[in-house]
Design a protein around this motif. Structure first.
Motif, PDB file in Angstrom:
ATOM      1  N   ASP A 108       0.813  -1.226   0.000  1.00  0.00           N
ATOM      2  CA  ASP A 108       0.000   0.000   0.000  1.00  0.00           C
ATOM      3  C   ASP A 108       0.846   1.276   0.000  1.00  0.00           C
ATOM      4  O   ASP A 108       0.325   2.373   0.145  1.00  0.00           O
ATOM      5  CB  ASP A 108      -0.968   0.007   1.186  1.00  0.00           C
ATOM      6  CG  ASP A 108      -0.266   0.022   2.543  1.00  0.00           C
ATOM      7  OD1 ASP A 108       0.979   0.177   2.593  1.00  0.00           O
ATOM      8  OD2 ASP A 108      -0.967  -0.129   3.563  1.00  0.00           O
ATOM      9  N   GLN A 151       8.677  -4.405  10.884  1.00  0.00           N
ATOM     10  CA  GLN A 151       7.345  -4.340  10.288  1.00  0.00           C
ATOM     11  C   GLN A 151       7.141  -5.316   9.138  1.00  0.00           C
ATOM     12  O   GLN A 151       6.211  -5.166   8.361  1.00  0.00           O
ATOM     13  CB  GLN A 151       7.066  -2.909   9.818  1.00  0.00           C
ATOM     14  CG  GLN A 151       7.008  -1.915  10.970  1.00  0.00           C
ATOM     15  CD  GLN A 151       6.893  -0.495  10.474  1.00  0.00           C
ATOM     16  OE1 GLN A 151       7.688  -0.039   9.653  1.00  0.00           O
ATOM     17  NE2 GLN A 151       5.879   0.221  10.961  1.00  0.00           N
ATOM     18  N   ARG A 211       3.343   2.128   2.186  1.00  0.00           N
ATOM     19  CA  ARG A 211       3.943   2.514   3.465  1.00  0.00           C
ATOM     20  C   ARG A 211       5.396   2.067   3.527  1.00  0.00           C
ATOM     21  O   ARG A 211       5.702   0.921   3.231  1.00  0.00           O
ATOM     22  CB  ARG A 211       3.230   1.827   4.639  1.00  0.00           C
ATOM     23  CG  ARG A 211       1.875   2.296   4.982  1.00  0.00           C
ATOM     24  CD  ARG A 211       1.250   1.457   6.118  1.00  0.00           C
ATOM     25  NE  ARG A 211       1.053   0.072   5.664  1.00  0.00           N
ATOM     26  CZ  ARG A 211       1.653  -0.996   6.195  1.00  0.00           C
ATOM     27  NH1 ARG A 211       2.483  -0.879   7.205  1.00  0.00           N
ATOM     28  NH2 ARG A 211       1.416  -2.198   5.714  1.00  0.00           N
TER      29      ARG A 211
END
Length: 150
Positions: free
Chosen positions: A134, A142, A136
């Protein structure tokens, strides 16, 4: 005593299989030189200062792995050209990532005399970063490696 390398060709890990193909530092330097326009055995040998027998083995491996291809040299019946394949050209991301990591962690400020720049405008490349689907940016905490659903 120097032992035989472990064959990682069947490993269930993208890193291990990639290293099986190009895990030797001389091989990555040969690919770097190919990106710089070197195509002949003699050009690789001169630019890297690598012993001919070692260069020969590394070039053969890169050809076997489909990273380079060999073509006749139109300028010399005794010479061959080593050219990057599409698979080999995809290594540019790996080389830029290594360059940028090395630039940040292996040189004192102002010590490095070269930059990697965009050919059209001569501007330094942006630092590579991990990006989620997306858009990010991700840090190492992460993302994770997961088994694929089979």
């Amino acid at each position: 005593m120097k032992g035989k390398r472990t064959d990682m060709g069947g490993a269930q890990c993208g890193i291990a299989r990639s290293l099986q193909a190009v895990g030797d530092w001389w091989s990555l330097l040969i690919v770097r030189e190919a990106f710089k326009g070197r195509r002949r055995f003699s050009e690789f040998q001169k630019s890297l200062g690598l012993a001919k027998n070692i260069l020969s083995v590394r070039l053969r491996k890169l050809v076997e792995e489909g990273i380079l291809t060999v073509e006749p040299d139109p300028d010399s019946a005794l010479s061959r050209l080593y050219l990057l394949t599409p698979k080999g050209r995809q290594l540019c991301v790996i080389l830029v990532a290594l360059w940028q990591w090395g630039e940040e962690h292996c040189f004192a400020p102002g010590e490095l005399d070269y930059d990697i720049v965009d050919s059209l405008h001569g501007q330094p490349l942006q630092k590579l970063e991990l990006v989620a689907g997306d858009g990010r940016p991700l840090n190492p905490q992460q993302f994770r490696i997961e088994a694929r659903g089979r």
